[in-house]
Motif scaffolding. Sequence first.
Motif, PDB file in Angstrom:
ATOM      1  N   LEU A   1      28.574 -15.474 -28.648  1.00 13.32           N
ATOM      2  CA  LEU A   1      29.312 -15.642 -27.292  1.00 13.32           C
ATOM      3  C   LEU A   1      30.713 -15.846 -27.487  1.00 13.32           C
ATOM      4  O   LEU A   1      31.567 -15.582 -26.683  1.00 13.32           O
TER       5      LEU A   1
ATOM      6  N   PRO B   1      32.218 -12.477 -25.511  1.00 13.80           N
ATOM      7  CA  PRO B   1      31.678 -12.977 -24.260  1.00 13.80           C
ATOM      8  C   PRO B   1      31.236 -11.794 -23.313  1.00 13.80           C
ATOM      9  O   PRO B   1      30.761 -12.024 -22.323  1.00 13.80           O
TER      10      PRO B   1
ATOM     11  N   ALA C   1      27.460 -18.138 -21.071  1.00 11.18           N
ATOM     12  CA  ALA C   1      27.510 -16.662 -21.270  1.00 11.18           C
ATOM     13  C   ALA C   1      27.392 -16.101 -19.917  1.00 11.18           C
ATOM     14  O   ALA C   1      28.132 -15.077 -19.629  1.00 11.18           O
TER      15      ALA C   1
END
Length: 524
Positions: free
Chosen positions: A21, A25, A117
Amino acid sequence: MGRIAIVGTGPTGIYAFQRLLEAAPEGEITLFEKGEKIGLGMPYSPEVSSKSMLANIASIEIPPITTTYLDWLEDQPESLLRSYGVDPDVLDERHFTPRLLLGEYFQDQLLVLVDQALASGMQVEIHEQTEVVDVTAEDGALFVTTADGSVEGPFERVILATGHDFPDADEATRSYFPSPWSGLIDAEVPAVRVGVMGTSLSSIDAAMAVANQHGRFRRKGGALSFETEAKGLHITLMSWTGVLPEADFYCPLPYEPLQIMTEAAVADCAAQARPLDALFELMRAEITLSDPGYAERIGLAGLTADTFAAAYFAAREVQDPFRWARKNLEEVEHNKAHRITVPWRYALLRMHETVEAIVPDLSTSERQRFDDGLKTVFVDNYAAVPSESIRRLLALHDAGVLSILALGKDYDLDRQTDRTVIRTQSETHVFDVFIDARGQKALTSADLPFPSLRDALAKAGQDIPERAQDYSLTGVPGYEGRLVLAAIPYLMHDRPFVQGITVSAEIGAEIAKGMTAGRVRRQA
């Protein structure tokens, strides 16, 4: 980075997700979890743990995810903490808590990561109660097959973060449990003669799971006692030497650097004719520098890589294990209260990860020497258990329901239908219930539960899967660079100390680093 699948959402899967992440992202990740809920991890789930089972890691050692474990604990309702036997007024970064409570932390942290996320634009798909039974390679991509026959994919990468691998509960019987995690938690164990193979924290957990069915621990002042009315209950912990683990000791964290046994010095040992002897010279010098008094007491100058373990355990082996445990507990608690570090213990603790780097380069004979000697010392040192676990053992012993058996190396174990019989050179012991609690064993390619992957590794001639720095397979057509094997049992051949949450965090970071590096190269 393409679409990524993470199979297993315990600590390794969580830390890998966290790092991915951070690195990308905008990616797309699918999480597969065999258990009822994502984020718990096998050792921290209600299926295999109880509130009496303590984690042997404290907040100060747990790499933060979105917050530290201590900060998370301080934000929890008092009722939740007390339900786990945790006093909210004495929380500390070195405090040990029940495994189930640590599991709640990991689950909560993963859910926070998922929210972050999604907010960043990453696509996240979650499959709970979904067992992955195969991973196949086709047309430059990977696909996963689940237990219900569904096929998910294509995936650019598949990360196998399935964690520990113990026998299923259906392999247990009324009189035999192949591990503490094989149905013991839900089983009704009668008040009989119970044998537990092993003396580590897993073995202590097994003893607690049985004892708590027949009595309760009571604390009065600073003393802990065990009360039971069960007749016939007796638990025996056993191992070759019959020594108990020592209590977790105070030391500075993060680790202070070693002065002599540096990574470069250990790497140089691999080129020596007898690398283990060269390695021990570094150990001898490091211990002598840090604690000359200890070095003199055990005669370190005259020891070798093959005799050091005997000298290390000698004092404990000749004393009553419970007397030693009381003495050690008193010392450890005093040192914690006054922030005193025992130099030789701290030196060994800092050495084990550095030493591990040389293990893959050892010949078969050198590896056997290592496993028989120095490895036992390092494992004993870093696998020290919470003080509370030692208090519980002492309380059980004082109540007359716990003993320790030193088997020696020459014994016979006969597992019968309704009992287990162990014969040593001098005695015969009969147990109505027997629990094998010797911990995780290293597994090979043949043990993988994914038939297509297993066959591919066999065709590539890899009994022990070969991996790159980022844990992706190498030399396996279709899977090379795409299948990431981060399941602990399959890493243990080359990395005998590859267990614990800190290692999970390191693995997750290496996985993300490898994927990010490939992404940067393609963009360039």
